[in-house]
Scaffold this motif. Sequence first.
Motif, PDB file in Angstrom:
ATOM      1  N   GLN A 101      -1.862  -6.272  -4.513  1.00 16.66           N
ATOM      2  CA  GLN A 101      -1.791  -7.358  -3.790  1.00 16.66           C
ATOM      3  C   GLN A 101      -1.749  -8.478  -4.805  1.00 16.66           C
ATOM      4  O   GLN A 101      -2.294  -8.626  -5.755  1.00 16.66           O
ATOM      5  CB  GLN A 101      -3.224  -7.793  -3.059  1.00 16.66           C
ATOM      6  CG  GLN A 101      -3.520  -6.658  -1.768  1.00 16.66           C
ATOM      7  CD  GLN A 101      -4.976  -6.815  -1.487  1.00 16.66           C
ATOM      8  OE1 GLN A 101      -5.885  -7.080  -2.077  1.00 16.66           O
ATOM      9  NE2 GLN A 101      -5.180  -6.907  -0.194  1.00 16.66           N
ATOM     10  N   THR A 157       0.455   5.862  -0.589  1.00 21.91           N
ATOM     11  CA  THR A 157      -0.232   7.046  -0.837  1.00 21.91           C
ATOM     12  C   THR A 157       0.498   7.787  -1.875  1.00 21.91           C
ATOM     13  O   THR A 157       1.727   8.178  -1.664  1.00 21.91           O
ATOM     14  CB  THR A 157      -0.416   8.010   0.532  1.00 21.91           C
ATOM     15  OG1 THR A 157      -1.096   7.032   1.385  1.00 21.91           O
ATOM     16  CG2 THR A 157      -1.262   9.425   0.296  1.00 21.91           C
ATOM     17  N   TRP A 160      -4.985  -4.737  -8.363  1.00 25.67           N
ATOM     18  CA  TRP A 160      -4.691  -3.185  -7.737  1.00 25.67           C
ATOM     19  C   TRP A 160      -5.932  -2.569  -7.363  1.00 25.67           C
ATOM     20  O   TRP A 160      -6.937  -2.734  -8.200  1.00 25.67           O
ATOM     21  CB  TRP A 160      -3.814  -2.423  -8.415  1.00 25.67           C
ATOM     22  CG  TRP A 160      -4.209  -2.059  -9.902  1.00 25.67           C
ATOM     23  CD1 TRP A 160      -4.207  -2.869 -11.032  1.00 25.67           C
ATOM     24  CD2 TRP A 160      -5.099  -0.889 -10.214  1.00 25.67           C
ATOM     25  NE1 TRP A 160      -4.854  -2.134 -12.025  1.00 25.67           N
ATOM     26  CE2 TRP A 160      -5.321  -0.980 -11.753  1.00 25.67           C
ATOM     27  CE3 TRP A 160      -5.329   0.305  -9.423  1.00 25.67           C
ATOM     28  CZ2 TRP A 160      -5.782   0.073 -12.115  1.00 25.67           C
ATOM     29  CZ3 TRP A 160      -5.963   1.302 -10.207  1.00 25.67           C
ATOM     30  CH2 TRP A 160      -6.107   1.300 -11.562  1.00 25.67           C
ATOM     31  N   ARG A 195      -4.924   6.617  -2.233  1.00 24.96           N
ATOM     32  CA  ARG A 195      -4.289   5.448  -1.626  1.00 24.96           C
ATOM     33  C   ARG A 195      -4.337   4.351  -2.701  1.00 24.96           C
ATOM     34  O   ARG A 195      -5.433   3.795  -3.234  1.00 24.96           O
ATOM     35  CB  ARG A 195      -5.059   5.089  -0.357  1.00 24.96           C
ATOM     36  CG  ARG A 195      -4.304   3.905   0.466  1.00 24.96           C
ATOM     37  CD  ARG A 195      -3.113   4.276   1.009  1.00 24.96           C
ATOM     38  NE  ARG A 195      -2.622   3.264   2.112  1.00 24.96           N
ATOM     39  CZ  ARG A 195      -1.538   3.584   2.866  1.00 24.96           C
ATOM     40  NH1 ARG A 195      -1.015   4.863   2.622  1.00 24.96           N
ATOM     41  NH2 ARG A 195      -1.187   2.714   3.563  1.00 24.96           N
ATOM     42  N   VAL A 206      -3.274   0.179  -3.476  1.00 25.60           N
ATOM     43  CA  VAL A 206      -3.245  -0.914  -2.883  1.00 25.60           C
ATOM     44  C   VAL A 206      -2.766  -1.922  -3.751  1.00 25.60           C
ATOM     45  O   VAL A 206      -3.755  -1.900  -4.955  1.00 25.60           O
ATOM     46  CB  VAL A 206      -4.578  -1.552  -2.070  1.00 25.60           C
ATOM     47  CG1 VAL A 206      -4.197  -2.759  -1.485  1.00 25.60           C
ATOM     48  CG2 VAL A 206      -4.841  -0.591  -0.940  1.00 25.60           C
ATOM     49  N   GLU A 208       0.761  -1.242   0.090  1.00 31.48           N
ATOM     50  CA  GLU A 208      -0.026  -0.080  -0.182  1.00 31.48           C
ATOM     51  C   GLU A 208       0.851   0.982   0.043  1.00 31.48           C
ATOM     52  O   GLU A 208       1.841   1.345   0.528  1.00 31.48           O
ATOM     53  CB  GLU A 208      -0.964   0.220   1.256  1.00 31.48           C
ATOM     54  CG  GLU A 208      -1.994  -1.081   1.236  1.00 31.48           C
ATOM     55  CD  GLU A 208      -2.886  -0.931   2.520  1.00 31.48           C
ATOM     56  OE1 GLU A 208      -3.138   0.271   2.843  1.00 31.48           O
ATOM     57  OE2 GLU A 208      -3.453  -2.133   2.993  1.00 31.48           O
TER      58      GLU A 208
END
Length: 102
Positions: free
Chosen positions: A100, A3, A37, A96, A98, A1
């Motif tokens: 994974q 920003t 994402w 934000r 993310v 993660e």
Amino acid sequence: EMTVMLDEASPLDECTVDLTPRNLQRFKAQPGRRFRWSCTFLPPTTESQEQNGASPANDLAARLAGGRRLGGGTVMADEGGLVTIPQMRMLKGAQRVVIQQQ
């Protein structure tokens, strides 16, 4: 993660970017692996949150809850293990992101 931000000095309120995270400490992508994402806009903090001394973790959780999803999808790590999100939408302010492994 992570920003990411589109600075207030930007001439446009919205743009698209190709995002490739670099200098990562714990994220190691294997070439050819698929990743999911998402990108969520983080609304600015309110004066009441700042006056109440909201902790950064609580502030992030509140901002994520009040944010709106700008995009998401799947991408594949390239032969060098780099994960690039093409044409990711960004708004002026903080987002934000993310990523994974699937």
